[in-house]
Scaffold this motif. Sequence first.
Motif, PDB file in Angstrom:
ATOM      1  N   UNK A  55       8.268  -5.067  12.722  1.00 58.81           N
ATOM      2  CA  UNK A  55       8.805  -4.633  11.426  1.00 58.81           C
ATOM      3  C   UNK A  55       8.583  -5.642  10.311  1.00 58.81           C
ATOM      4  N   UNK A  56       8.680  -6.947  10.604  1.00 62.98           N
ATOM      5  CA  UNK A  56       8.490  -7.959   9.555  1.00 62.98           C
ATOM      6  C   UNK A  56       7.099  -7.898   8.958  1.00 62.98           C
ATOM      7  N   UNK A  57       6.099  -7.847   9.835  1.00 63.14           N
ATOM      8  CA  UNK A  57       4.706  -7.747   9.382  1.00 63.14           C
ATOM      9  C   UNK A  57       4.487  -6.432   8.641  1.00 63.14           C
ATOM     10  N   UNK A  58       4.983  -5.356   9.220  1.00 63.99           N
ATOM     11  CA  UNK A  58       4.786  -4.033   8.623  1.00 63.99           C
ATOM     12  C   UNK A  58       5.371  -3.961   7.218  1.00 63.99           C
ATOM     13  N   UNK A  59       6.660  -4.269   7.091  1.00 61.61           N
ATOM     14  CA  UNK A  59       7.306  -4.074   5.793  1.00 61.61           C
ATOM     15  C   UNK A  59       6.901  -5.137   4.776  1.00 61.61           C
ATOM     16  N   UNK A  60       6.552  -6.349   5.241  1.00 65.04           N
ATOM     17  CA  UNK A  60       5.996  -7.349   4.330  1.00 65.04           C
ATOM     18  C   UNK A  60       4.667  -6.867   3.762  1.00 65.04           C
ATOM     19  N   UNK A  61       3.821  -6.324   4.647  1.00 66.17           N
ATOM     20  CA  UNK A  61       2.517  -5.802   4.216  1.00 66.17           C
ATOM     21  C   UNK A  61       2.693  -4.603   3.297  1.00 66.17           C
ATOM     22  N   UNK A  62       3.610  -3.698   3.641  1.00 63.12           N
ATOM     23  CA  UNK A  62       3.847  -2.515   2.807  1.00 63.12           C
ATOM     24  C   UNK A  62       4.259  -2.932   1.398  1.00 63.12           C
ATOM     25  N   UNK A  63       5.141  -3.908   1.293  1.00 67.96           N
ATOM     26  CA  UNK A  63       5.575  -4.377  -0.036  1.00 67.96           C
ATOM     27  C   UNK A  63       4.405  -4.899  -0.851  1.00 67.96           C
ATOM     28  N   UNK A  64       3.567  -5.732  -0.229  1.00 66.25           N
ATOM     29  CA  UNK A  64       2.400  -6.278  -0.945  1.00 66.25           C
ATOM     30  C   UNK A  64       1.404  -5.177  -1.279  1.00 66.25           C
ATOM     31  N   UNK A  65       1.236  -4.207  -0.370  1.00 73.90           N
ATOM     32  CA  UNK A  65       0.286  -3.124  -0.606  1.00 73.90           C
ATOM     33  C   UNK A  65       0.753  -2.217  -1.739  1.00 73.90           C
TER      34      UNK A  65
END
Length: 115
Positions: free
Chosen positions: A48-58
């Motif tokens: 989840x950390x990688x996913x939602x961190x990436x989603x925010x930047x994307x």
Amino acid sequence: MAKKNTAHAPLTPAVLHILLALSTGERHGYGIMKQVQADSEGTAKMGPGTLYGSIGRMMEAGLIRESDKRVDPEMDDERRIYYELTDGGRAALEAELRRYRGVLAAAEGHLAHGH
């Protein structure tokens, strides 16, 4: 604030996997994680950390956006946020796949000639 032009910048593996997961339709976070696992045959682990961190930047980069869709009948939870590709996200994915095809063609050429 102007959106960054990321359409031709190399993508991180996490961003590439998320774009691939969204290329066939809108998904919520858990659905993206499941699709990444399926696409990579279990080799790419995305928490989840990688996913939602990436989603925010994307989202900041204009690659994806929140969708109007809310309820997955299997999950039946209207709180889940769904994401979808933007035109910029689709262009970034296409550019990255072209880049990979070029690398693959060069590698196959080198291997065929014994270099």
